[in-house]
Design a protein around this motif. Structure first.
Motif, short mmCIF file in Angstrom:
data_model
loop_
_atom_site.label_atom_id
_atom_site.label_comp_id
_atom_site.label_asym_id
_atom_site.label_seq_id
_atom_site.Cartn_x
_atom_site.Cartn_y
_atom_site.Cartn_z
N GLN A 12 -0.71 -0.49 -6.79
CA GLN A 12 -2.30 -0.07 -6.94
C GLN A 12 -2.93 -0.88 -5.45
O GLN A 12 -2.43 -2.10 -5.33
CB GLN A 12 -2.86 -0.73 -8.22
CG GLN A 12 -2.05 -0.04 -9.33
CD GLN A 12 -2.86 -0.71 -10.64
OE1 GLN A 12 -2.91 -1.73 -10.61
NE2 GLN A 12 -3.11 0.12 -11.40
N SER A 13 -3.51 -0.06 -4.87
CA SER A 13 -4.22 -0.66 -3.55
C SER A 13 -5.59 -0.82 -4.34
O SER A 13 -6.14 -0.04 -4.90
CB SER A 13 -4.22 0.80 -2.59
OG SER A 13 -3.15 0.71 -2.26
N GLY A 14 -6.17 -2.04 -3.68
CA GLY A 14 -7.50 -2.39 -3.98
C GLY A 14 -8.30 -1.81 -2.89
O GLY A 14 -7.92 -1.03 -2.05
N ALA A 15 -9.69 -2.10 -2.90
CA ALA A 15 -10.85 -1.72 -2.29
C ALA A 15 -10.61 -1.88 -0.79
O ALA A 15 -10.98 -1.35 0.31
CB ALA A 15 -12.17 -2.13 -2.92
N GLY A 16 -9.89 -3.24 -0.51
CA GLY A 16 -9.70 -3.38 1.01
C GLY A 16 -8.45 -3.02 1.49
O GLY A 16 -8.27 -3.52 2.62
N SER A 17 -7.82 -2.10 1.03
CA SER A 17 -6.62 -1.55 1.33
C SER A 17 -6.62 -0.21 2.34
O SER A 17 -7.48 0.55 2.03
CB SER A 17 -5.59 -1.01 0.29
OG SER A 17 -4.57 -0.53 0.86
N ASP A 132 -4.58 -4.59 0.45
CA ASP A 132 -5.31 -5.19 -0.60
C ASP A 132 -4.26 -4.62 -1.80
O ASP A 132 -4.77 -3.67 -2.43
CB ASP A 132 -6.59 -4.98 -0.76
CG ASP A 132 -7.24 -5.44 -2.13
OD1 ASP A 132 -6.49 -6.15 -2.62
OD2 ASP A 132 -8.47 -5.15 -2.47
#
Length: 142
Positions: A12-17, A132
C-alpha cells in the motif's frame, strides 16, 4: 521458521508516495536452514491494483540467528552479493523490530516482525522523497 511454506503480501502506498506501488502478491517459500542461518526462497506473483496480469517475482532473504538479534539480508542477486538490511531485536515476547533503519540512497527501510500461531507477519515501511510504502507479508505453514 522451517515449516513455513507459503506467503502473501499486500503493498500500500501512502499519501507521500510518487510511485503508487499498490497491489498484492502470493507464492511459495522454500525454507532452508544451515546452522544459525535460515534462507527464504520466495517464488510467486505480484498483481498491481487495477491490473489483470500478474508479474512473476522471486526473492531470497537470509536470516542470521544470534542470541540477541536476527540479522536480515537480501540475497536476490546471490549469496556473495547479499545486502544487509538491518538487525531485528525484541520489542516484546512476540515482536521484533528493526534496531535501526536501513538507508538505501534517500530511502529508509524498517520492519516489524510478529510471531503468530501459524507463522510470522513481517511489516515493511519504506519512506523517502518519493516513497511512502507499507508492505505486509504473511508467511504461513501449509
Amino acid at each position: 521458521m522451517p515449516s513455513l511454506s507459503r506467503f502473501e503480501f499486500v503493498a500500500q502506498s501512502g499519501a507521500g508516495s510518487a510511485v503508487g506501488w499498490d497491489g498484492w502478491g502470493s507464492g511459495t517459500v522454500d525454507v532452508a536452514r544451515q546452522q544459525d542461518t535460515v534462507r527464504f526462497f520466495e517464488s510467486g506473483t505480484f498483481t498491481p491494483d487495477g491490473q489483470d496480469r500478474s508479474i512473476p517475482m522471486r526473492n531470497v532473504y537470509r536470516w542470521d540467528l544470534h542470541s540477541e538479534r536476527i540479522s536480515l539480508s537480501h540475497e536476490r542477486r546471490g549469496t556473495d552479493a547479499a545486502v544487509w538490511l538491518f538487525d531485528l531485536i525484541a520489542s516484546d515476547e512476540d515482536t521484533l523490530v528493526s534496531a535501526e533503519v536501513h538507508q538505501c540512497a534517500a530511502d529508509a527501510y524498517s520492519a516489524s516482525l510478529t510471531l503468530v500461531s501459524d507463522g510470522i507477519d513481517l511489516e515493511w515501511r519504506i519512506v523517502g522523497p518519493r516513497k511512502d510504502e507499507r508492505i505486509l507479508y504473511r508467511y504461513r505453514v501449509r
